[in-house]
Design an enzyme around this catalytic site. Sequence first.
Site, short mmCIF file in Angstrom:
data_model
loop_
_atom_site.label_atom_id
_atom_site.label_comp_id
_atom_site.label_asym_id
_atom_site.label_seq_id
_atom_site.Cartn_x
_atom_site.Cartn_y
_atom_site.Cartn_z
CB ILE A 1 -0.96 -0.01 1.21
CG1 ILE A 1 -1.73 -1.33 1.24
CG2 ILE A 1 -1.93 1.17 1.12
CD1 ILE A 1 -2.63 -1.50 2.44
N PRO A 2 1.57 1.51 -1.12
CG PRO A 2 2.33 1.61 -3.32
CD PRO A 2 1.57 0.74 -2.36
CG HIS A 3 0.77 5.74 1.99
ND1 HIS A 3 0.89 4.38 2.25
CD2 HIS A 3 1.02 6.37 3.14
CE1 HIS A 3 1.21 4.22 3.53
NE2 HIS A 3 1.30 5.41 4.09
CB CYS A 4 4.28 10.03 -0.45
SG CYS A 4 3.60 10.76 -1.95
#
Length: 166
Positions: free
Chosen positions: A62-65
């Site tokens: 669950i990539p995010h920034c």
Amino acid sequence: MQPCEIFATSGLHFADAEQALVHIGQEMLAQGVVHPGYPAALLAREAEFPTGIALDKHAVAIPHCSAEHARRPALYLIRPAQPVPFQQADDESTLTVSLIIALIVTDPQQQLVLLRTLFGQLQEPDFLDALLAAPDEALGELFRRRLFSLPSSPTSQHQQQQGVLP
């Protein structure tokens, strides 16, 4: 939860997590969902805080920034052609993930709500199985209906359990 766009694709080939993240950054930039600094921020965030999560039968990432890199909220679901190695979130090991769910949020509070809701749904093995088995054209709508709909009637809940409805 705040409404958002959902992008979904299947069958892409990635040698590793970095290649998948570069794709996500470029695609979301091309869609106008994020600011130009998003691709680099996504890679930096993943390097510092890996997002691979082991579940019962599968693993997801669950990539995010941070929200400052988003123009508008969106999710990008990717079912890669083969599982992609991602570093596990809570230790140094590597997982091979079958589903990548990139979160793009404009409100940090909404990110927390979305993550909690998503983690809750991912604990349900039928949800991930349904996402992995859904036809390409139904993937985004299946995800939307399961995460963003109001509680459904008992009949709909039974149909969901049977895989008739998302």
